[in-house]
Design a protein around this motif. Structure first.
Motif, PDB file in Angstrom:
ATOM      1  N   SER A 103      13.644  94.549  47.251  1.00 16.66           N
ATOM      2  CA  SER A 103      14.932  94.444  46.501  1.00 16.66           C
ATOM      3  C   SER A 103      15.844  93.485  46.531  1.00 16.66           C
ATOM      4  N   GLU A 104      16.790  93.428  45.724  1.00 14.77           N
ATOM      5  CA  GLU A 104      17.650  92.269  45.473  1.00 14.77           C
ATOM      6  C   GLU A 104      18.561  92.260  46.918  1.00 14.77           C
ATOM      7  N   GLU A 127       6.838  92.117  43.684  1.00 14.88           N
ATOM      8  CA  GLU A 127       8.096  91.813  42.997  1.00 14.88           C
ATOM      9  C   GLU A 127       9.154  91.302  44.233  1.00 14.88           C
ATOM     10  N   HIS A 129      13.036  90.030  44.466  1.00 18.92           N
ATOM     11  CA  HIS A 129      14.337  90.050  43.521  1.00 18.92           C
ATOM     12  C   HIS A 129      15.215  89.249  44.134  1.00 18.92           C
ATOM     13  N   THR A 151       7.037  89.465  39.758  1.00 19.54           N
ATOM     14  CA  THR A 151       8.399  89.333  39.333  1.00 19.54           C
ATOM     15  C   THR A 151       8.849  88.340  40.473  1.00 19.54           C
ATOM     16  N   LYS A 153      12.650  86.315  41.213  1.00 22.37           N
ATOM     17  CA  LYS A 153      14.048  86.240  40.663  1.00 22.37           C
ATOM     18  C   LYS A 153      14.847  85.347  41.748  1.00 22.37           C
ATOM     19  N   SER A 155      17.801  83.461  43.466  1.00 22.53           N
ATOM     20  CA  SER A 155      19.065  83.809  43.951  1.00 22.53           C
ATOM     21  C   SER A 155      20.056  83.007  43.233  1.00 22.53           C
ATOM     22  N   ASN A 180       7.458  88.006  35.307  1.00 17.96           N
ATOM     23  CA  ASN A 180       8.973  88.133  35.069  1.00 17.96           C
ATOM     24  C   ASN A 180       9.495  87.065  36.089  1.00 17.96           C
ATOM     25  N   GLU A 182      13.011  84.836  36.639  1.00 17.22           N
ATOM     26  CA  GLU A 182      14.577  85.139  36.230  1.00 17.22           C
ATOM     27  C   GLU A 182      15.296  83.948  37.044  1.00 17.22           C
TER      28      GLU A 182
END
Length: 401
Positions: A103-104, A127, A129, A151, A153, A155, A180, A182
């Motif tokens: 998770s984030e 994933e 995040h 995924t 992402k 920071s 994905n 980001e």
């Protein structure tokens, strides 16, 4: 999960055993942290899912004992509380691990990520995040042939750092189906022809991406979302102007371009592809450069005939455009028209159509719509209307219940 399989949830107060045999038996059973080894032994290797939440790994070998004891572990999820070293050690022996979610709240380095992907040869979904950028370029090695969903992402704190090229990883995952990315702001993060090697890519989501990517070079792409990718769209627009042929046989079924400030009609048509009948979902949220005439032309070309969900919030849509849409979009179930200048004429055109399948209408902050039009729509059975609850133009406030 089968009836004889279990899931492990590790929380602040220890281990939670969640049986999957009967929904009535899903009550949590808290077990002290000291009993982790004993529970893993008693589970008889039937646990296939482990979720770490609000749990501090006081002993780094606890995760290793869970993974080594539960040979059939397929799903490993961290919501908070882990270390990169313990994760690398654990995933290296998780032979059946198919899904890994961080998770984030779980910060990981790009180097740690590369090691995990290289060691988990059966990993299908991964994933990450919250990724930080190391001072050196990670090595993408190992077997990643099973990976289907990825995924990554970056920071927000690492956005100012130099993002390494994504090309070496792309070369190792040509079979990927969903990607994905980001905050990959580096213009060289993905080589110009890099994504073209992903012949099976069906869903692409890019957020804050400024590299040069040509979605038309992806023959199997069906779902495309570009958010805060203005520079990329500008370059793609120039590519479209040069008349580069469309390499896709069909078109996307879902296209989302929220707040694409520089999106022009020719670019939109290139992204949609040459086959209008396949489009099911379209979001042009706050795409202000596309005018009403161009929107109407899009409808007349047949791109809206089979659309199920449509978002035109913040656009230059008019009553005439909506009247044209109501006559052709017979499959439309949800439409968002918030912050536009439409009037009650557009609302009544949408809801009066007897063949209409409309279930959700968003007209919040549409100050040109009268109260009687809102009330008319609200009283229709099966239709949910989102609207501000007061009349505009300085008139008496009216509550719509």
């Amino acid at each position: 999960m089968g009836k004889d399989k279990l899931a492990l949830d590790i929380y602040k107060y220890g281990l939670r055993k969640v049986p999957d045999r009967d929904p009535k038996l899903q009550a949590a059973v808290n077990i002290h942290q000291a009993d982790i080894r004993q529970y893993v032994h008693l589970s008889q290797n039937k646990a296939v899912k482990a979720v770490m939440s609000r749990f501090a790994m006081q002993r780094p070998d606890n995760l290793h004992h869970i993974v080594s004891g539960c040979k059939g572990l397929e799903h490993l999820e961290f919501r908070s509380g882990y270390s990169n070293a313990s994760l690398i050690k654990a995933t290296s022996i998780a032979e059946n691990l198919r899904c890994l979610l961080l998770s984030e709240r779980c910060e990981t380095t790009l180097d740690c990520l590369s090691q995990i992907l290289g060691k988990c040869k059966n990993l299908v979904r991964a994933e990450f995040h919250l990724i930080t950028i190391p001072s050196y370029t990670p090595q993408w090695q190992g077997d990643m042939s099973s990976l289907q969903i990825l995924t990554m992402k970056i920071s927000s704190k690492a956005c100012t750092s130099t993002v390494p090229s994504f090309g070496p990883l792309i070369e190792r995952i040509p079979q990927i189906r969903e990607l994905n990315l980001e905050r990959w702001k580096s213009e060289t993060a993905i080589p110009t022809a890099g994504l073209g090697t992903m012949a099976h890519l069906q869903k692409l989501r890019l957020v804050g991406f400024q590299g040069e990517v040509n979605p038309r070079a992806l023959p199997s792409l069906r779902i495309l979302e570009l958010r805060a990718c203005d520079l990329m769209l500008e370059r793609f627009s120039a590519l479209s102007t040069r008349g580069t042929p469309d390499l896709r046989a069909g078109g996307v079924t879902e296209l989302s371009l929220p707040s694409a400030n520089y999106l022009r009609m020719n670019t939109l048509l290139q992204l949609l592809g040459s086959t209008p009948l396949g489009l099911r979902r379209l979001s042009l949220f706050h795409c202000a450069m596309i005018n009403a005439i161009e929107l109407n032309n899009l409808i007349c070309m047949g791109y809206m005939d089979h659309v199920v969900e449509l978002d035109l919030s913040g656009t230059r849509v008019t009553d005439t455009v909506i009247e044209s849409l109501a006559g052709r979009a017979q499959q439309l179930k949800m439409i968002r028209l918030a912050q536009t200048e439409i009037t009650g004429v557009a609302v009544k055109a949408l809801v009066r159509n007897r063949k209409s399948k409309l279930k959700h209408l968003d007209i919040r902050r549409c100050y040109c719509i009268s109260s009687d039009a809102v009330a008319f729509a609200r009283h229709l059975k099966g239709l949910t209307v989102d609207s501000n609850r007061q009349e505009s133009n300085g008139k008496k406030k009216i509550r719509y219940e």
